[in-house]
Scaffold this motif. Structure first.
Motif, PDB file in Angstrom:
ATOM      1  N   SER A  43      -3.659 -20.801  24.690  1.00 22.54           N
ATOM      2  CA  SER A  43      -3.464 -21.924  23.788  1.00 22.54           C
ATOM      3  C   SER A  43      -3.011 -23.141  24.573  1.00 22.54           C
ATOM      4  CB  SER A  43      -2.428 -21.560  22.739  1.00 22.54           C
ATOM      5  OG  SER A  43      -1.244 -21.149  23.397  1.00 22.54           O
ATOM      6  N   ASP A  44      -3.006 -23.018  25.885  1.00 28.64           N
ATOM      7  CA  ASP A  44      -2.452 -24.096  26.695  1.00 28.64           C
ATOM      8  C   ASP A  44      -3.531 -25.100  27.070  1.00 28.64           C
ATOM      9  OD1 ASP A  44       0.039 -24.978  28.120  1.00 28.64           O
ATOM     10  OD2 ASP A  44      -1.402 -25.008  29.764  1.00 28.64           O
ATOM     11  N   THR A  45      -3.900 -25.899  26.130  1.00 30.72           N
ATOM     12  CA  THR A  45      -4.927 -26.893  26.410  1.00 30.72           C
ATOM     13  C   THR A  45      -4.323 -28.289  26.315  1.00 30.72           C
ATOM     14  OG1 THR A  45      -5.533 -26.841  24.102  1.00 30.72           O
ATOM     15  CG2 THR A  45      -6.817 -25.478  25.586  1.00 30.72           C
ATOM     16  N   THR A  46      -4.990 -29.218  26.921  1.00 29.37           N
ATOM     17  CA  THR A  46      -4.530 -30.596  26.913  1.00 29.37           C
ATOM     18  C   THR A  46      -5.512 -31.410  26.102  1.00 29.37           C
ATOM     19  OG1 THR A  46      -4.015 -30.142  29.205  1.00 29.37           O
ATOM     20  CG2 THR A  46      -3.716 -32.397  28.467  1.00 29.37           C
ATOM     21  N   ASP A  47      -5.033 -32.396  25.432  1.00 32.60           N
ATOM     22  CA  ASP A  47      -5.920 -33.299  24.730  1.00 32.60           C
ATOM     23  C   ASP A  47      -6.309 -34.413  25.691  1.00 32.60           C
ATOM     24  OD1 ASP A  47      -7.224 -35.083  23.221  1.00 32.60           O
ATOM     25  OD2 ASP A  47      -5.526 -35.617  21.946  1.00 32.60           O
TER      26      ASP A  47
ATOM     27  N   PHE B   8      -6.979 -24.527  32.051  1.00 35.62           N
ATOM     28  CA  PHE B   8      -5.913 -25.037  32.915  1.00 35.62           C
ATOM     29  C   PHE B   8      -6.233 -26.485  33.240  1.00 35.62           C
ATOM     30  CE2 PHE B   8      -8.440 -24.804  36.816  1.00 35.62           C
ATOM     31  CZ  PHE B   8      -9.361 -23.831  36.496  1.00 35.62           C
ATOM     32  N   ASP B   9      -5.230 -27.224  33.667  1.00 28.09           N
ATOM     33  CA  ASP B   9      -5.511 -28.600  34.041  1.00 28.09           C
ATOM     34  C   ASP B   9      -5.114 -28.837  35.487  1.00 28.09           C
ATOM     35  OD1 ASP B   9      -2.777 -28.729  33.610  1.00 28.09           O
ATOM     36  OD2 ASP B   9      -2.960 -29.814  31.732  1.00 28.09           O
ATOM     37  N   PHE B  10      -5.539 -29.971  35.998  1.00 32.29           N
ATOM     38  CA  PHE B  10      -5.292 -30.230  37.409  1.00 32.29           C
ATOM     39  C   PHE B  10      -5.335 -31.719  37.694  1.00 32.29           C
ATOM     40  CE2 PHE B  10      -9.545 -31.420  38.778  1.00 32.29           C
ATOM     41  CZ  PHE B  10     -10.327 -30.895  37.768  1.00 32.29           C
TER      42      PHE B  10
ATOM     43  N   LYS C 119       4.309 -28.962  32.543  1.00 36.28           N
ATOM     44  CA  LYS C 119       3.375 -28.787  33.663  1.00 36.28           C
ATOM     45  C   LYS C 119       2.409 -29.972  33.758  1.00 36.28           C
ATOM     46  CE  LYS C 119       1.776 -24.946  31.920  1.00 36.28           C
ATOM     47  NZ  LYS C 119       2.666 -24.799  30.740  1.00 36.28           N
ATOM     48  N   THR C 120       1.777 -30.300  32.646  1.00 33.18           N
ATOM     49  CA  THR C 120       0.809 -31.398  32.664  1.00 33.18           C
ATOM     50  C   THR C 120       1.506 -32.718  32.998  1.00 33.18           C
ATOM     51  OG1 THR C 120      -0.491 -30.210  31.016  1.00 33.18           O
ATOM     52  CG2 THR C 120      -0.993 -32.543  31.310  1.00 33.18           C
ATOM     53  N   THR C 121       2.711 -32.870  32.477  1.00 32.42           N
ATOM     54  CA  THR C 121       3.480 -34.086  32.753  1.00 32.42           C
ATOM     55  C   THR C 121       3.764 -34.216  34.243  1.00 32.42           C
ATOM     56  OG1 THR C 121       4.505 -33.827  30.587  1.00 32.42           O
ATOM     57  CG2 THR C 121       5.594 -35.332  32.134  1.00 32.42           C
TER      58      THR C 121
HETATM   59 MG   LIG Z   1      -0.244 -28.650  29.668  1.00 29.32          MG
END
Ligand SMILES: [Mg+2]
Ligand SMILES: Nc1nc2c(ncn2[C@@H]2O[C@H](COP(=O)(O)OP(=O)(O)O)[C@@H](O)[C@H]2O)c(=O)[nH]1
Lengths: 118, 226
Positions: free
Chosen positions: B6-10, B102-104, B60-62
């Motif tokens: 559920s760890d998605t980014t908009d 995941f994001d990067f 994490k994304t931040t």
């Molecule tokens: Mg995130």
């Protein structure tokens, strides 16, 4: 850009890759940098065209996946096709993939210098 | 397709790229399609990986956004084949597709070297893809929120088992001020594992976290850890 994977039904992914699985695609790391060696040609599969355009400058596998909105494993298969026909070259990470192996201290020192200069 | 995270980014809600000035921010070749991508230097040849791992909402994304030269991008990996390493609970999923998002972001360190930062959810179901995605990673930052320390236990267990070097960064959400010793005890950290404080929204703090990780790696490599 759309959210990756929104309409990626297994059928569509199967079509994109001609039903092949990961045979040669393990050669690519998430951060292998891909560089185009040729311009796209008319009639080429649209994903191949997009990759060749994107990789006029070095582009990591994971960035290609994000840009195309496709799972990484599918992108690796598309890239193996392009590599096999010489349309791209790959700059693989120089770090070892062996989990127990630690990185070279000189690499770490370069990273530190780079981070401090940010 | 089953979605195992559920760890998605908009992507639409992300801040604009804070691209570094200089050659890395040069526009794409004129012949290319319109794109807001910031290409790498043509000399880029060696890409390195660092993983930021932690529970949902821990920052994490931040953190990735704070230090990245591009707006964080989101992607996913899919596991479609049976017979891969899966635990018993996911045996059913192994026959269909399992997906983790995941994001990067990235930082160009010099003309050849690029550091990629990955934000990865720490939950159990993510880990069967760890090797596929993060083999060869330099190390990890375990980001923790002291209001939910238990969220990071599983990730720390797996990193230890795996032998991936890591540091722990406390992201300050203004909760109760625990001492470092209290946090170390709660996480059962080995004495040599660094614990640092950060505000993931701060670029300077994000840099300091990465520097702490690389210094730790350097000490490990040069045998200065006892
Ligand atoms: Mg995130
Ligand atoms: N107060 C405070 N909020 C933060 C901090 N870091 C992140 N946040 C907020 O916490 C929320 C979750 O952060 P995000 O980076 O999306 O978490 P992720 O799920 O781990 O990627 C966002 O609304 C952030 O703005 C911090 O250091 N302090």
């Amino acid at each position: 850009m759309r959210r990756p994977g929104r309409d990626d039904t297994p059928d569509r992914l199967y079509t994109l890759t001609g039903g092949r699985s990961r045979a040669d695609s393990d050669a690519f790391d998430l951060v292998t940098l891909v560089v185009s060696e040729f311009e796209p040609t008319p009639g080429m599969q649209s994903e191949h065209t997009a990759i060749l355009r994107m990789c006029r400058r070095p582009t990591a596998v994971v960035e290609i996946a994000a840009e195309l909105g496709l799972p990484v494993s599918i992108v690796k298969i598309l890239l193996s096709d392009l590599l096999a026909t010489g349309r791209i070259t790959a700059r693989h990470p120089q770090t070892s993939r062996q989990p127990a192996r630690l990185p070279d201290p000189t690499v770490l020192e370069q990273v530190l210098v780079g981070l401090r200069n940010l | 397709m089953a979605s195992a995270t559920s760890d998605t980014t908009d992507p639409t809600g992300a801040a604009p790229a804070t691209g570094l000035p200089g050659p890395a921010a040069a526009p794409a070749p004129a012949a290319g399609p319109p794109s807001d991508r910031t290409p790498l230097l043509s000399t880029a040849s060696n890409a390195l990986k660092v993983v930021v791992v932690g529970g949902f909402g821990v920052g994490k994304t931040t953190l990735v956004r704070s230090v990245s030269e591009i707006r964080p991008l989101n992607t996913e990996e899919t596991m479609t084949q049976a017979g891969q390493h899966v635990d018993d609970n996911s045996a059913v999923l192994a026959k269909s597709a399992t997906t983790v998002a995941f994001d990067f972001g990235r930082i160009s360190l010099n003309e050849e070297t690029v550091l990629y930062l990955f934000g990865a959810p720490g939950q159990e179901r993510f880990w069967f893809l760890w090797d596929r995605l993060f083999a060869g990673t330099l190390g990890a930052v375990v980001l923790v929120d002291t209001r939910r320390l238990a969220d990071s236990w599983y990730a720390i267990d797996r990193l230890e088992q795996h032998g991936t070097p890591f540091i722990v960064a406390r992201n300050d959400f203004g909760g109760p001020r625990y001492t470092h010793q209290e946090i170390r005890d709660a996480l059962d950290l080995l004495p040599h594992v660094p614990l640092v404080d950060c505000d993931a929204r701060s670029r300077e703090d994000g840099k300091a976290v990465l520097i702490a990780l690389v210094r730790h790696l350097h000490r490990l490599v040069t045998g200065q850890v006892h």
